[in-house]
Scaffold this active site. Structure first.
Site, short mmCIF file in Angstrom:
data_model
loop_
_atom_site.label_atom_id
_atom_site.label_comp_id
_atom_site.label_asym_id
_atom_site.label_seq_id
_atom_site.Cartn_x
_atom_site.Cartn_y
_atom_site.Cartn_z
N GLU A 192 26.73 28.82 -19.25
CA GLU A 192 25.97 28.13 -18.87
C GLU A 192 26.16 27.17 -17.93
O GLU A 192 25.06 25.86 -17.99
CB GLU A 192 24.75 26.89 -20.38
CG GLU A 192 24.40 28.21 -21.11
CD GLU A 192 23.88 27.72 -22.12
OE1 GLU A 192 23.62 26.68 -22.55
OE2 GLU A 192 23.33 28.41 -22.57
N ASP A 246 18.79 34.58 -18.68
CA ASP A 246 19.31 34.32 -17.33
C ASP A 246 17.88 34.07 -16.24
O ASP A 246 18.15 33.67 -14.78
CB ASP A 246 18.83 36.77 -16.93
CG ASP A 246 20.71 37.19 -17.34
OD1 ASP A 246 21.40 36.15 -17.65
OD2 ASP A 246 20.76 38.34 -17.76
#
Length: 108
Positions: free
Chosen positions: A29, A3
């Site tokens: 992503e 994250d």
């Protein structure tokens, strides 16, 4: 760690884009950067700049990361879906060509 890395990448994208550009997370992503009033040549240059900025950045914990970009521009009669499909296909071209690169699709 993942994250934090994504947050850092988002910051890099935002800090190196114009105020008129739109940067967003597309999923997982993946990010999307919309460059209004930009031709394909300029979009490719911008994608290469972003790729280089990400590659040069020192991330916390993982230290280094690379990125691949798929680029496409609006064609007459395009829908958002068709532009994104070309960009996604170009992204897979970049990934399949060895990653950490920029690829473009100019036609359907």
């Amino acid at each position: 760690v993942g994250d934090k890395t994504l947050i850092d990448i988002a910051k890099i994208l935002k800090q190196n884009s114009r105020t008129t550009d739109i940067v967003g997370r597309w999923g997982g992503e993946e990010f999307v950067v919309i460059l209004p009033h930009t031709n394909l040549k300029s979009a490719l240059e911008h994608a290469n700049l972003l790729r280089a900025k990400i590659e040069a950045y020192s991330f916390e914990v993982i230290e280094k990361a690379t990125s691949s970009f798929g680029v496409s521009c609006y064609l007459d009669g395009d829908s958002a879906k068709s532009i994104l499909k070309r960009a996604d296909d170009a992204l897979y071209d970049a990934k399949n060509s060895g990653r950490n690169r920029v690829s473009a699709r100019e036609e359907n």
